[in-house]
Design an enzyme around this catalytic site. Structure first.
Site, PDB file in Angstrom:
ATOM      1  N   VAL A  56     -13.286  -4.315   1.887  1.00  0.00           N
ATOM      2  CA  VAL A  56     -12.707  -2.969   1.968  1.00  0.00           C
ATOM      3  C   VAL A  56     -11.872  -2.884   3.243  1.00  0.00           C
ATOM      4  CG1 VAL A  56     -13.211  -0.505   2.206  1.00  0.00           C
ATOM      5  CG2 VAL A  56     -14.621  -1.920   0.695  1.00  0.00           C
ATOM      6  N   ASP A  88      -8.750  -0.491   5.530  1.00  0.00           N
ATOM      7  CA  ASP A  88      -8.699   0.789   6.255  1.00  0.00           C
ATOM      8  C   ASP A  88      -8.332   1.980   5.367  1.00  0.00           C
ATOM      9  OD1 ASP A  88      -6.132  -0.499   5.959  1.00  0.00           O
ATOM     10  OD2 ASP A  88      -5.300   1.115   7.182  1.00  0.00           O
ATOM     11  N   THR A 123       0.846  -1.197   0.000  1.00  0.00           N
ATOM     12  CA  THR A 123       0.000   0.000   0.000  1.00  0.00           C
ATOM     13  C   THR A 123       0.879   1.243   0.000  1.00  0.00           C
ATOM     14  OG1 THR A 123      -1.759  -1.125   1.146  1.00  0.00           O
ATOM     15  CG2 THR A 123      -1.651   1.231   1.503  1.00  0.00           C
ATOM     16  N   GLY A 182      -5.668  -4.120   7.374  1.00  0.00           N
ATOM     17  CA  GLY A 182      -6.630  -3.032   7.483  1.00  0.00           C
ATOM     18  C   GLY A 182      -7.702  -3.251   8.536  1.00  0.00           C
ATOM     19  N   THR A 235      -0.438   1.520   7.012  1.00  0.00           N
ATOM     20  CA  THR A 235      -0.348   0.372   6.115  1.00  0.00           C
ATOM     21  C   THR A 235      -0.252  -0.889   6.953  1.00  0.00           C
ATOM     22  OG1 THR A 235       1.066  -0.789   4.544  1.00  0.00           O
ATOM     23  CG2 THR A 235       2.147   0.868   5.903  1.00  0.00           C
TER      24      THR A 235
HETATM   25  N1  ASP Z   1      -4.046  -1.591   4.811  1.00  0.00           N
HETATM   26  C1  ASP Z   1      -4.287  -2.160   3.531  1.00  0.00           C
HETATM   27  C2  ASP Z   1      -5.616  -2.886   3.568  1.00  0.00           C
HETATM   28  O1  ASP Z   1      -5.910  -3.519   4.554  1.00  0.00           O
HETATM   29  C3  ASP Z   1      -3.236  -3.131   3.092  1.00  0.00           C
HETATM   30  C4  ASP Z   1      -1.821  -2.664   3.305  1.00  0.00           C
HETATM   31  O2  ASP Z   1      -1.570  -1.642   3.889  1.00  0.00           O
HETATM   32  O3  ASP Z   1      -0.916  -3.341   2.839  1.00  0.00           O
HETATM   33  O4  ASP Z   1      -6.317  -2.863   2.584  1.00  0.00           O
END
Ligand code: ASP
Length: 470
Positions: A227, A229, A198, A252, A249
């Site tokens: 979906v 965070d 992310t 989420g 990141t």
């Molecule tokens: N936080 C992101 C999600 O959960 C994934 C990530 O940060 O790698 O969609």
């Protein structure tokens, strides 16, 4: 106004408390702008491998240069966040835009959000499938609709009405991490959550405004419709002038459960925590190890990057010339000694004020004065009379309180704290002096953080008409 010695006393008490600092002491130079970016928390450089590590570092560097150049030119925080995240979305090494991971039925569903710390305006999209740069669509939700979050087909339809580039699904299935298109689907099936990427960006601009943005393809092999965070303001993204801008990141679901990004701002607002202390609290004490990372910048340009995963791609620059990229941070970016993380500015200042009271009650005015700024700019006001400068204030105290009989027993109570950025604090409270002629009242102090610690730079004291019963 006529001099009133009884009113003067308590203010002097406070004013006297002064410092070891000298007139030449100034707070450390603050950056006029600062930027932090991330390209996802997850694998360590060793797990990523040489080729992937190099591409990530190059991608971070390019994005950081883009942001640095805009900010050095007076660009706004919002424009910078959007431009920087677009470069990361266009780079297939990161899990956002072009490099988005696939759902378990082999499609991209991208999420993104942006927040303007000046207005608390925010916009977000979730589950979009054909926009090249979801961050730009999120910004248009903010500026061109009365809504905050658009999802799925509605968000894709909105994209068609906006001036944002749309792409065919094949765009997302080519060149990902150097793989050819034919291998993409199977490569994604092998991906696990240790390869997250992310992207996010937080900025303080030279106009004093904060902004944050985050963009992602989500977690690998997610269920269609899932979906995370990243498009949830308060979970993966948050910005508020006067406090901080944050992008997260990681897993989420955990960021949503813990309202992570907003929690950092709330710790600063309600508990007067420093940015680093607030981030450390979340990363070490709230989130389980291995969950993710955070980047943040404060109103004063303090930069914080932390992860509790094996690695995190991140980078930071500011107007003082700082420019750095990382795939992993020492100690996950946490302060080496986290023991004082339990302390906050409010706790530190409370301890100083209580120490002042006990110095006073021990008859030691010099020690009492030690928390005051030893500057001719110290301002002390009481009973309508303003005294400028440490020396004059100290002399008034000494004259007014020659012995412990006049000094009596001092207490400070009902302290309230209002942070003024990271380096200053307004403190309200009540003082009482027990002695033959008791008295008491209220005070307003402004503390400033100097290299040697917190010092009172302004002290205003007033007196209750009926001191011990008010
Ligand atoms: N936080 C992101 C999600 O959960 C994934 C990530 O940060 O790698 O969609």
């Amino acid at each position: 106004m006529k001099f009133n010695a009884t009113i003067l006393v308590p203010a002097i008490l406070l004013a006297l408390i002064s410092t070891r600092s000298t007139h030449s002491e100034e707070p450390a130079m603050k950056p006029t702008w600062a930027i932090v970016i991330h390209g996802g928390a997850g694998s360590s450089p060793a797990q990523l491998g040489e080729a992937s590590s190099q591409k990530r570092t190059a991608g971070l560097q390019h994005a950081l240069e883009t942001g640095r150049d805009l900010l050095a030119d007076g660009g706004t925080a919002m424009d910078t966040v959007e431009a920087v995240i677009r470069t990361l979305e266009d780079n297939p090494i990161f899990n956002a835009g072009r490099g988005s991971v696939l759902t378990n039925d082999g499609r991209v569903e991208m999420d993104s959000s942006v927040m303007d710390g000046k207005t608390l305006g925010c916009g977000a999209v979730a589950g979009v499938t054909k926009v090249k740069n979801p961050i730009s669509l999120a910004r248009r939700v903010m500026t061109n609709t009365k809504h905050v979050l658009l999802v799925g087909p509605g968000a894709d339809e909105f994209a068609e009405t906006q001036q944002v580039p749309l792409v065919d699904p094949a765009y997302f299935l080519s060149q990902r991490d150097g793989d050819d298109a034919a291998n993409i689907a199977s490569a994604n099936q092998e991906e696990d959550e240790s390869h997250l990427g992310t992207v996010g960006c937080v900025v303080l601009d030279s106009h004093g405004n904060l902004a944050a943005g985050t963009s992602t393809g989500g977690t690998a092999q997610k269920l269609p419709g899932r979906v995370g965070d990243s498009p949830i303001v308060g979970a993966g993204t948050y910005a508020a002038n006067g406090l901080c801008a944050v992008s997260g990141t990681g897993v989420g679901e955990e960021y949503i459960r813990n309202s992570v990004a907003y929690d950092i701002a709330a710790q600063m607002r309600y508990a007067s925590k420093s940015l680093e202390s607030a981030v450390t609290e979340i990363m070490l004490n709230r989130l389980q190890p291995g969950i993710g990372g955070l980047i943040a910048v404060s109103q004063t340009g303090e930069i914080v990057m932390q992860h509790n995963t094996p690695g995190m791609s991140c980078a930071a620059a500011d107007s003082t010339g700082r420019f750095e990229t990382h795939l992993i941070l020492d100690n996950g970016g946490a302060p080496a000694d986290t023991t004082d993380q339990t302390s906050s500015p409010a706790a530190e200042i409370t301890a100083l004020i209580q120490q002042q009271a006990s110095d006073w009650n021990a008859g030691d005015i010099d020690a009492f004065m030690d928390v005051y700024w030893k500057s001719d700019q110290l301002t002390f006001s009481s009973g309508g009379e303003v005294t400028r400068g440490f020396d004059a204030t100290w002399q008034r105290y000494k004259k007014r309180y020659p012995t412990s009989k006049e000094m009596g027993k001092l207490t400070f109570t009902d302290l309230e704290f209002l942070p003024l950025g990271d380096a200053a604090m307004q403190v309200l409270g009540v003082w009482k002096l027990e002695r033959d002629e008791p008295m008491g009242g209220r005070f307003t102090l402004v503390f400033q953080r100097f290299p040697e610690g917190w010092r009172i730079v302004h002290d205003h004291t007033s007196k209750f008409p009926d001191p011990l019963n008010d």
